[in-house]
Design a protein around this motif. Structure first.
Motif, PDB file in Angstrom:
ATOM      1  N   ARG A 107      23.616 -53.351   4.787  1.00 33.80           N
ATOM      2  CA  ARG A 107      25.060 -53.205   4.673  1.00 33.80           C
ATOM      3  C   ARG A 107      25.726 -54.315   5.478  1.00 33.80           C
ATOM      4  O   ARG A 107      25.450 -54.464   6.684  1.00 33.80           O
ATOM      5  N   ILE A 108      26.558 -55.109   4.802  1.00 33.99           N
ATOM      6  CA  ILE A 108      27.320 -56.153   5.477  1.00 33.99           C
ATOM      7  C   ILE A 108      28.725 -55.631   5.705  1.00 33.99           C
ATOM      8  O   ILE A 108      29.430 -55.290   4.752  1.00 33.99           O
ATOM      9  N   GLU A 109      29.135 -55.564   6.956  1.00 39.31           N
ATOM     10  CA  GLU A 109      30.481 -55.110   7.305  1.00 39.31           C
ATOM     11  C   GLU A 109      31.242 -56.285   7.902  1.00 39.31           C
ATOM     12  O   GLU A 109      30.754 -56.958   8.812  1.00 39.31           O
ATOM     13  N   THR A 110      32.440 -56.551   7.378  1.00 41.11           N
ATOM     14  CA  THR A 110      33.218 -57.702   7.819  1.00 41.11           C
ATOM     15  C   THR A 110      34.486 -57.275   8.521  1.00 41.11           C
ATOM     16  O   THR A 110      35.044 -56.209   8.259  1.00 41.11           O
ATOM     17  N   GLY A 111      34.960 -58.146   9.410  1.00 39.77           N
ATOM     18  CA  GLY A 111      36.269 -57.981   9.993  1.00 39.77           C
ATOM     19  C   GLY A 111      37.306 -58.637   9.107  1.00 39.77           C
ATOM     20  O   GLY A 111      37.036 -59.020   7.963  1.00 39.77           O
ATOM     21  N   ALA A 112      38.516 -58.776   9.635  1.00 41.52           N
ATOM     22  CA  ALA A 112      39.583 -59.405   8.860  1.00 41.52           C
ATOM     23  C   ALA A 112      39.202 -60.852   8.554  1.00 41.52           C
ATOM     24  O   ALA A 112      38.669 -61.568   9.398  1.00 41.52           O
ATOM     25  N   GLY A 113      39.470 -61.282   7.350  1.00 42.95           N
ATOM     26  CA  GLY A 113      39.131 -62.629   6.920  1.00 42.95           C
ATOM     27  C   GLY A 113      38.462 -62.598   5.566  1.00 42.95           C
ATOM     28  O   GLY A 113      38.424 -61.563   4.895  1.00 42.95           O
TER      29      GLY A 113
END
Length: 278
Positions: free
Chosen positions: A210-216
């Motif tokens: 699972r890839i979880e990203t922040g804002a961007g």
């Protein structure tokens, strides 16, 4: 700069005009390799031109874009330049990209290279199927004659797949702790001004991540293996083979299963902080 997508990703280029609440909602986009629309990379050469298909953005416009290029077996270009710098990742076959007088340096899949704007060079391919992912930070992408060559101060980079340096969770904090058999990354480039960076992510065959990203923004291209992909806005898993693309803007979650017996490799371009969990 997108192709057919899953979920409400067509709004990505319109975020500036959205209400604040809507702009906080993550937006996703997915392009299956079979949905890529192909045309001539250099229309002036007609049938002799490699074929190209956009994954995100539009290489004919003045913004960043990412696209696939396919070369016929035995292809060899005449010397030429480009008006913009580009980066390349070999997906299939072997590709040579260097000065016109340089000895062939055949880059195999997962190799990385850059071609500075204005520098004279040739591109060649050998293999039954040759394909690369190319991206630019601004466009349009043009092919121009060697007589218009110029020095923009950059120098080309060629990194063979065998020279990549792979790091795991013992080396970087955004990957899960591992005994060396888990997810790994290889850093390729970074832009200090924009905060954008590019890397390869290697996932073990049979694994789920699972890839979880922040804002961007995050943009990912499958460069090897086959994955099954979902995000919170999809209704079912999507099979994505080599040459497929997925991306997001905002705080997002991408769930990936590596279907391959061997590893699955993704090229990731991002301006967002992200973590990979198993």
């Amino acid at each position: 700069m997108t192709k057919p997508i899953i979920a409400a990703a067509t709004a990505i280029s319109m975020l500036a005009s959205l209400p604040a609440a809507a702009a906080d909602t993550p937006h996703y986009e997915v392009v299956e390799f079979d949905a890529v629309e192909w045309g001539a990379l250099n229309p002036a050469r007609g049938d002799a031109s490699p074929r190209a298909g956009d994954l995100w953005g539009d290489r004919a416009r003045d913004k960043a874009s990412g696209f696939l290029v396919r070369f016929d077996e035995g292809f060899s270009s005449p010397p030429h330049i480009h008006n913009v710098t580009y980066r390349g990742i070999v997906i299939g076959g072997k590709i040579h990209n260097d000065d016109p007088e340089a000895a062939p340096l055949w880059l195999s899949p997962s190799s990385f290279w850059t071609q500075p704007a204005g520098e004279d060079h040739v591109t060649a391919a050998r293999g039954a199927f040759n394909m690369a992912y190319i991206e630019i930070d601004s466009g349009p992408y043009l092919v121009q004659p060697s007589a218009e060559a110029f020095d923009n101060g950059e120098r080309p980079i060629n990194v063979a797949a065998s020279n990549l340096v792979w790091l795991d969770g013992g080396d970087v904090t955004f990957l899960p702790a591992s005994d060396g058999s888990g997810a790994q990354t290889a850093f390729l480039w970074a832009d200090r001004e924009t905060g954008e960076r590019g890397s390869l992510l290697r996932l073990p065959g049979g694994s789920s991540s699972r890839i979880e990203t922040g804002a961007g923004t995050l943009r990912a291209v499958v460069t090897s293996g086959g994955i099954r992909y979902t995000n919170p806005q999809t209704t079912a898993e999507v099979a994505l083979g080599a040459g497929s693309y997925f991306g997001s803007m905002g705080n997002a979650v991408h769930t990936i299963s590596c279907d391959a017996e061997d590893d699955c490799l993704l090229y990731i371009r991002t301006s967002a902080a992200f973590t990979v969990a198993e």
